[in-house]
Design a protein around this motif. Structure first.
Motif, PDB file in Angstrom:
ATOM      1  N   VAL A   1     -30.437  37.130  89.735  1.00 45.22           N
ATOM      2  CA  VAL A   1     -30.761  38.192  89.787  1.00 45.22           C
ATOM      3  C   VAL A   1     -31.067  38.659  87.983  1.00 45.22           C
ATOM      4  O   VAL A   1     -29.737  37.714  87.089  1.00 45.22           O
ATOM      5  N   SER A   2     -31.797  39.678  87.166  1.00 42.69           N
ATOM      6  CA  SER A   2     -31.698  40.378  86.345  1.00 42.69           C
ATOM      7  C   SER A   2     -30.352  39.969  86.158  1.00 42.69           C
ATOM      8  O   SER A   2     -29.597  41.621  86.838  1.00 42.69           O
ATOM      9  N   LEU A   3     -29.643  40.300  84.906  1.00 42.97           N
ATOM     10  CA  LEU A   3     -28.229  40.727  84.336  1.00 42.97           C
ATOM     11  C   LEU A   3     -28.621  42.334  84.426  1.00 42.97           C
ATOM     12  O   LEU A   3     -27.212  42.666  83.896  1.00 42.97           O
ATOM     13  N   LEU A   4     -30.002  43.163  84.176  1.00 45.11           N
ATOM     14  CA  LEU A   4     -29.617  44.455  83.941  1.00 45.11           C
ATOM     15  C   LEU A   4     -29.471  44.728  85.697  1.00 45.11           C
ATOM     16  O   LEU A   4     -29.234  46.443  85.423  1.00 45.11           O
ATOM     17  N   ASP A   5     -29.381  44.723  86.506  1.00 44.00           N
ATOM     18  CA  ASP A   5     -29.442  44.764  87.692  1.00 44.00           C
ATOM     19  C   ASP A   5     -27.328  44.175  88.555  1.00 44.00           C
ATOM     20  O   ASP A   5     -27.405  43.633  87.974  1.00 44.00           O
ATOM     21  N   ARG A   6     -27.511  45.497  89.583  1.00 43.24           N
ATOM     22  CA  ARG A   6     -26.249  45.260  90.322  1.00 43.24           C
ATOM     23  C   ARG A   6     -26.253  44.270  91.341  1.00 43.24           C
ATOM     24  O   ARG A   6     -27.012  43.780  91.913  1.00 43.24           O
ATOM     25  N   ALA A   7     -25.868  42.710  91.205  1.00 42.17           N
ATOM     26  CA  ALA A   7     -25.740  41.275  92.228  1.00 42.17           C
ATOM     27  C   ALA A   7     -24.887  41.477  92.499  1.00 42.17           C
ATOM     28  O   ALA A   7     -23.828  42.535  92.760  1.00 42.17           O
ATOM     29  N   TRP A   8     -24.651  41.391  94.068  1.00 41.57           N
ATOM     30  CA  TRP A   8     -23.070  41.735  95.306  1.00 41.57           C
ATOM     31  C   TRP A   8     -22.733  40.441  95.207  1.00 41.57           C
ATOM     32  O   TRP A   8     -22.779  39.610  96.064  1.00 41.57           O
ATOM     33  N   HIS A   9     -21.733  40.434  94.148  1.00 40.59           N
ATOM     34  CA  HIS A   9     -20.790  38.864  94.019  1.00 40.59           C
ATOM     35  C   HIS A   9     -20.043  39.017  94.127  1.00 40.59           C
ATOM     36  O   HIS A   9     -19.062  38.293  94.315  1.00 40.59           O
ATOM     37  N   ALA A  10     -19.389  40.070  93.956  1.00 41.53           N
ATOM     38  CA  ALA A  10     -17.749  41.259  93.572  1.00 41.53           C
ATOM     39  C   ALA A  10     -16.763  41.693  94.901  1.00 41.53           C
ATOM     40  O   ALA A  10     -15.686  41.007  95.376  1.00 41.53           O
ATOM     41  N   GLY A  11     -17.946  42.300  95.907  1.00 36.04           N
ATOM     42  CA  GLY A  11     -17.203  42.800  96.692  1.00 36.04           C
ATOM     43  C   GLY A  11     -16.131  44.034  96.074  1.00 36.04           C
ATOM     44  O   GLY A  11     -16.331  44.557  95.488  1.00 36.04           O
ATOM     45  N   ARG A  12     -15.603  44.370  97.202  1.00 36.58           N
ATOM     46  CA  ARG A  12     -13.765  45.144  97.202  1.00 36.58           C
ATOM     47  C   ARG A  12     -13.669  44.587  95.760  1.00 36.58           C
ATOM     48  O   ARG A  12     -13.196  43.808  96.216  1.00 36.58           O
ATOM     49  N   SER A  13     -13.405  44.949  95.155  1.00 34.33           N
ATOM     50  CA  SER A  13     -12.755  44.849  93.209  1.00 34.33           C
ATOM     51  C   SER A  13     -12.568  46.133  93.023  1.00 34.33           C
ATOM     52  O   SER A  13     -13.071  46.938  92.513  1.00 34.33           O
ATOM     53  N   CYS A  14     -12.002  45.638  92.122  1.00 37.03           N
ATOM     54  CA  CYS A  14     -10.936  46.753  90.997  1.00 37.03           C
ATOM     55  C   CYS A  14     -10.787  45.575  89.940  1.00 37.03           C
ATOM     56  O   CYS A  14      -9.800  44.725  89.899  1.00 37.03           O
ATOM     57  N   PHE A  15     -10.904  45.643  87.989  1.00 37.96           N
ATOM     58  CA  PHE A  15     -10.923  45.702  86.652  1.00 37.96           C
ATOM     59  C   PHE A  15     -10.059  46.593  86.238  1.00 37.96           C
ATOM     60  O   PHE A  15     -10.889  47.792  86.206  1.00 37.96           O
ATOM     61  N   ARG A  16      -9.006  46.713  85.882  1.00 43.54           N
ATOM     62  CA  ARG A  16      -7.849  47.484  85.316  1.00 43.54           C
ATOM     63  C   ARG A  16      -7.724  49.266  85.909  1.00 43.54           C
ATOM     64  O   ARG A  16      -8.617  49.531  84.799  1.00 43.54           O
ATOM     65  N   GLY A  17      -7.872  49.162  86.816  1.00 46.45           N
ATOM     66  CA  GLY A  17      -8.414  50.301  87.536  1.00 46.45           C
ATOM     67  C   GLY A  17      -9.527  51.022  87.309  1.00 46.45           C
ATOM     68  O   GLY A  17      -9.955  52.281  88.526  1.00 46.45           O
ATOM     69  N   GLU A  18     -10.620  49.663  87.497  1.00 45.79           N
ATOM     70  CA  GLU A  18     -12.059  50.687  87.185  1.00 45.79           C
ATOM     71  C   GLU A  18     -12.932  49.811  88.986  1.00 45.79           C
ATOM     72  O   GLU A  18     -12.356  48.557  89.455  1.00 45.79           O
ATOM     73  N   GLU A  19     -12.743  50.488  89.823  1.00 54.29           N
ATOM     74  CA  GLU A  19     -13.299  49.833  90.925  1.00 54.29           C
ATOM     75  C   GLU A  19     -14.883  49.825  91.216  1.00 54.29           C
ATOM     76  O   GLU A  19     -15.839  50.008  90.027  1.00 54.29           O
TER      77      GLU A  19
END
Length: 188
Positions: free
Chosen positions: A87-105
């Motif tokens: 996938v282009s790095l500019l696009d949204r790949a589907w790798h993380a699933g439901r996820s959260c990093f430091r409060g960012e969902e």
């Protein structure tokens, strides 16, 4: 790389499993994963076929458990260190699933995902670390909001649901290599 979203050192194997990032999304996170298909087995093209929705569920009993899943990653680093881009790095790949990093969902919205061909408890190869560092450096140069403290594992953004890259991934070694390359290139 930032203009095209393509990594020149990677072989292109386009996945249909991606979408646009939200308009306000700023690429600011790098997520390290692992995958092997079937689990614990390396080599072959099963991962590529899985990310491209071409995996034959009848080929292996495990494949039946993931049939119908639609996932992808931006990049895969094979055991021999060869990178494959889905996938282009500019696009949204589907790798993380439901996820959260430091409060960012929904980390897929603002992250780049790199899969290492591996398993949680099997050491990764020197070639994989070398390629991961090279890819990380290119990504950091293109998206400076991805700082060393914004490089994380799948297990950290989806705790209890995911365990990768697992205890076999040597974060200290990776970070030292990343630091060393950064300093060699005049970054610090």
């Amino acid at each position: 790389m930032r203009r095209t979203g393509r990594v020149t050192m990677a072989r292109w194997c386009p996945s249909p499993n991606f979408g646009p990032r939200p308009d306000n999304a700023r690429i600011s996170l790098l997520v390290v994963h692992n995958i092997s298909l079937p689990p614990g087995k390396f080599g072959g093209d099963a991962i590529e076929r899985f990310f491209c929705n071409q995996l034959d569920a009848a080929e292996h009993p495990y494949f039946q458990t993931i049939a119908g899943m639609r996932v992808s990653s931006h990049l895969l680093v094979r055991r021999d260190g060869l990178p494959v881009q889905f996938v282009s790095l500019l696009d949204r790949a589907w790798h993380a699933g439901r996820s959260c990093f430091r409060g960012e969902e929904e980390c897929n919205d603002f992250s780049i995902g790199i899969e290492l061909e591996g398993a949680d408890d099997i050491p990764y190869t020197a070639a994989q670390y070398q390629t991961l560092v090279e890819l990380s450096q290119q990504i950091i140069a293109a998206w400076p909001e991805i700082t060393p403290d914004r490089i994380t594992g799948h297990s950290d953004i989806a705790p209890g649901r995911k365990t990768d890259p697992g205890p076999a991934f040597d974060w200290s070694h990776y970070r030292k290599m990343l630091d060393s390359r950064h300093n060699e290139e005049g970054g610090g």
